[in-house]
Scaffold this motif. Structure first.
Motif, short mmCIF file in Angstrom:
data_model
loop_
_atom_site.label_atom_id
_atom_site.label_comp_id
_atom_site.label_asym_id
_atom_site.label_seq_id
_atom_site.Cartn_x
_atom_site.Cartn_y
_atom_site.Cartn_z
N SER A 92 87.11 39.74 34.04
CA SER A 92 86.62 38.91 32.94
C SER A 92 85.11 38.93 32.77
O SER A 92 84.61 38.53 31.72
CB SER A 92 87.08 37.46 33.15
OG SER A 92 86.58 36.95 34.38
N GLN A 93 84.39 39.39 33.77
CA GLN A 93 82.93 39.30 33.73
C GLN A 93 82.32 40.58 33.12
O GLN A 93 81.66 41.36 33.80
CB GLN A 93 82.38 39.03 35.13
CG GLN A 93 82.85 37.68 35.66
CD GLN A 93 82.40 37.42 37.08
OE1 GLN A 93 82.49 38.29 37.94
NE2 GLN A 93 81.93 36.21 37.34
N GLN A 94 82.53 40.73 31.82
CA GLN A 94 82.10 41.96 31.15
C GLN A 94 80.59 42.15 31.20
O GLN A 94 80.10 43.26 31.44
CB GLN A 94 82.57 41.98 29.70
CG GLN A 94 82.15 43.25 28.96
CD GLN A 94 82.68 43.30 27.55
OE1 GLN A 94 83.45 42.45 27.12
NE2 GLN A 94 82.28 44.32 26.80
N ALA A 95 79.83 41.07 30.98
CA ALA A 95 78.38 41.20 30.95
C ALA A 95 77.85 41.70 32.29
O ALA A 95 76.96 42.56 32.34
CB ALA A 95 77.74 39.86 30.60
N GLN A 96 78.42 41.20 33.38
CA GLN A 96 77.97 41.63 34.71
C GLN A 96 78.37 43.08 34.98
O GLN A 96 77.62 43.86 35.57
CB GLN A 96 78.53 40.70 35.78
CG GLN A 96 77.91 39.31 35.75
CD GLN A 96 78.56 38.37 36.74
OE1 GLN A 96 79.51 37.67 36.41
NE2 GLN A 96 78.05 38.35 37.95
N ALA A 97 79.58 43.45 34.55
CA ALA A 97 80.02 44.84 34.73
C ALA A 97 79.16 45.79 33.92
O ALA A 97 78.77 46.86 34.40
CB ALA A 97 81.49 44.98 34.32
N ASP A 98 78.85 45.39 32.69
CA ASP A 98 78.00 46.23 31.84
C ASP A 98 76.61 46.38 32.45
O ASP A 98 75.97 47.44 32.33
CB ASP A 98 77.89 45.63 30.44
CG ASP A 98 79.17 45.79 29.63
OD1 ASP A 98 80.01 46.63 30.02
OD2 ASP A 98 79.32 45.09 28.62
N GLU A 99 76.14 45.34 33.12
CA GLU A 99 74.83 45.41 33.77
C GLU A 99 74.84 46.44 34.91
O GLU A 99 73.89 47.19 35.09
CB GLU A 99 74.43 44.04 34.32
CG GLU A 99 73.08 44.05 35.02
CD GLU A 99 72.78 42.74 35.74
OE1 GLU A 99 71.63 42.56 36.17
OE2 GLU A 99 73.69 41.92 35.91
N VAL A 100 75.94 46.46 35.68
CA VAL A 100 76.07 47.45 36.75
C VAL A 100 76.04 48.87 36.18
O VAL A 100 75.33 49.75 36.69
CB VAL A 100 77.36 47.22 37.56
CG1 VAL A 100 77.54 48.31 38.61
CG2 VAL A 100 77.34 45.85 38.23
N VAL A 101 76.79 49.08 35.11
CA VAL A 101 76.81 50.40 34.46
C VAL A 101 75.42 50.77 33.96
O VAL A 101 74.96 51.91 34.14
CB VAL A 101 77.83 50.41 33.31
CG1 VAL A 101 77.69 51.69 32.47
CG2 VAL A 101 79.25 50.29 33.85
N ALA A 102 74.74 49.82 33.35
CA ALA A 102 73.39 50.09 32.82
C ALA A 102 72.42 50.47 33.94
O ALA A 102 71.61 51.40 33.79
CB ALA A 102 72.87 48.88 32.06
N LEU A 103 72.51 49.77 35.08
CA LEU A 103 71.65 50.09 36.21
C LEU A 103 71.92 51.51 36.72
O LEU A 103 70.98 52.27 37.03
CB LEU A 103 71.87 49.09 37.34
CG LEU A 103 71.21 47.73 37.21
CD1 LEU A 103 71.74 46.76 38.28
CD2 LEU A 103 69.69 47.86 37.33
N ILE A 104 73.17 51.86 36.80
CA ILE A 104 73.54 53.19 37.28
C ILE A 104 73.03 54.26 36.32
O ILE A 104 72.44 55.27 36.75
CB ILE A 104 75.07 53.29 37.46
CG1 ILE A 104 75.51 52.42 38.65
CG2 ILE A 104 75.51 54.74 37.65
CD1 ILE A 104 77.01 52.25 38.77
N ARG A 105 73.25 54.06 35.04
CA ARG A 105 72.82 55.06 34.06
C ARG A 105 71.31 55.16 33.99
O ARG A 105 70.76 56.26 33.80
CB ARG A 105 73.41 54.71 32.69
CG ARG A 105 74.92 54.90 32.62
CD ARG A 105 75.48 54.51 31.27
NE ARG A 105 76.92 54.77 31.20
CZ ARG A 105 77.70 54.35 30.21
NH1 ARG A 105 77.17 53.64 29.20
NH2 ARG A 105 78.99 54.63 30.21
N ARG A 106 70.63 54.04 34.16
CA ARG A 106 69.18 54.05 34.13
C ARG A 106 68.60 54.92 35.24
O ARG A 106 67.52 55.49 35.10
CB ARG A 106 68.67 52.61 34.25
CG ARG A 106 67.19 52.42 33.89
CD ARG A 106 66.83 50.94 33.96
NE ARG A 106 67.72 50.12 33.17
CZ ARG A 106 68.09 48.87 33.49
NH1 ARG A 106 67.64 48.31 34.59
NH2 ARG A 106 68.90 48.20 32.70
N ASN A 107 69.33 55.00 36.34
CA ASN A 107 68.89 55.80 37.48
C ASN A 107 69.51 57.19 37.49
O ASN A 107 69.50 57.87 38.53
CB ASN A 107 69.20 55.07 38.79
CG ASN A 107 68.33 53.83 38.97
OD1 ASN A 107 67.11 53.91 38.87
ND2 ASN A 107 68.94 52.70 39.23
N GLY A 108 70.06 57.61 36.35
CA GLY A 108 70.56 58.97 36.21
C GLY A 108 72.00 59.17 36.61
O GLY A 108 72.47 60.32 36.65
#
Length: 249
Positions: A36-52
């Motif tokens: 249910s915690q989409q915003a937190q999951a999206d944040e994890v994905v964003a952090l990963i993508r930001r680091n390549g």
């Protein structure tokens, strides 16, 4: 193993989140599962993508079989052949003694913690097993020191569900060893995560840490290190094993 594609259930926070960030650094392509915690999951994905790195967030309640099946089909379609599974998603209810438990509570805990892990393991084996044309892989189950200690007066239903995960780890490791799949578990103890708030006591670790031999709680990143090792080729001859991470208790 080349092109490591790993699913982490319950990866929007706590141990799952820490594991996702570490595995991304090690080159894994990740499916970040959340309920249910989409915003937190999206944040994890964003952090990963930001680091390549490469990651995808997928909503699925692992207590619901069809949602699990659909999640694995999404991985097949958007990421490729699965090589790793971290059965991390788990729930607990408010602290309670045996007199306060009812069948519905027990069923709810077991649906996620036990049935969900079994179904995720089933779908992973279908994809990893050599007999199905897979390239092998590794499964790490996140159990708990509670499976050994029982969590009396607080979470004996949760502890029992983690006992089932220990048995799953042993049995499945024997069942799929010849199929190129390793199955191991970590058993964290008192770790600083949001899960304690779910049980009604956000400060639980600080309350009881003095009773631990190491006199401190653990960090999610410490558990992530063990999970990452068990998934790695460095642990290529390890299966059916448990790493206790409970500060000596």
């Amino acid at each position: 193993m080349k092109n490591r594609i790993t699913l982490i259930t319950g990866a929007s926070r706590g141990i799952g989140r820490a594991t996702a960030l570490l595995l991304a650094q090690q080159g894994h392509t990740l499916c970040i599962n959340y309920r249910s915690q989409q915003a937190q999951a999206d944040e994890v994905v964003a952090l990963i993508r930001r680091n390549g790195g490469n990651a995808l967030a997928v909503a699925a309640d692992i207590a619901e079989e069809q949602q699990v099946v659909a999640m694995f089909q999404r991985i097949d379609r958007d990421l490729g052949p699965l090589t790793g599974l971290v059965n991390n998603a788990g729930i607990l209810q408010q602290q309670a003694s045996i007199e306060q438990l009812d069948a519905q509570r027990i069923a709810t805990v077991f649906a996620t913690n036990v049935s969900g892990s079994f179904i995720c393991a089933r779908e992973a084996v279908k994809r990893m097993a050599l007999r199905h044309g897979g390239q092998g892989g590794a499964i790490v189950n996140v159990s708990s020191a509670a499976s050994r200690l029982g969590a009396p007066h607080e979470y004996i239903d949760y502890a029992a569900s983690k006992g089932a995960i220990d048995t799953l780890t042993t049995g499945l490791s024997l069942e799929v060893a010849a199929q190129g799949i390793r199955v191991n578990a970590v058993r964290p103890g008192l770790i600083y995560t949001d899960m304690h708030a779910d049980g009604g006591e956000p400060g639980r670790v600080d309350r009881v840490k003095a009773h631990l031999p190491m006199k401190r709680g653990g960090q999610p990143e410490e558990v992530a290190q063990a999970i990452a090792w068990l998934l790695s080729d460095a642990a290529s001859y390890v299966t059916g094993s448990f790493i206790d991470m409970a500060g000596g208790k």
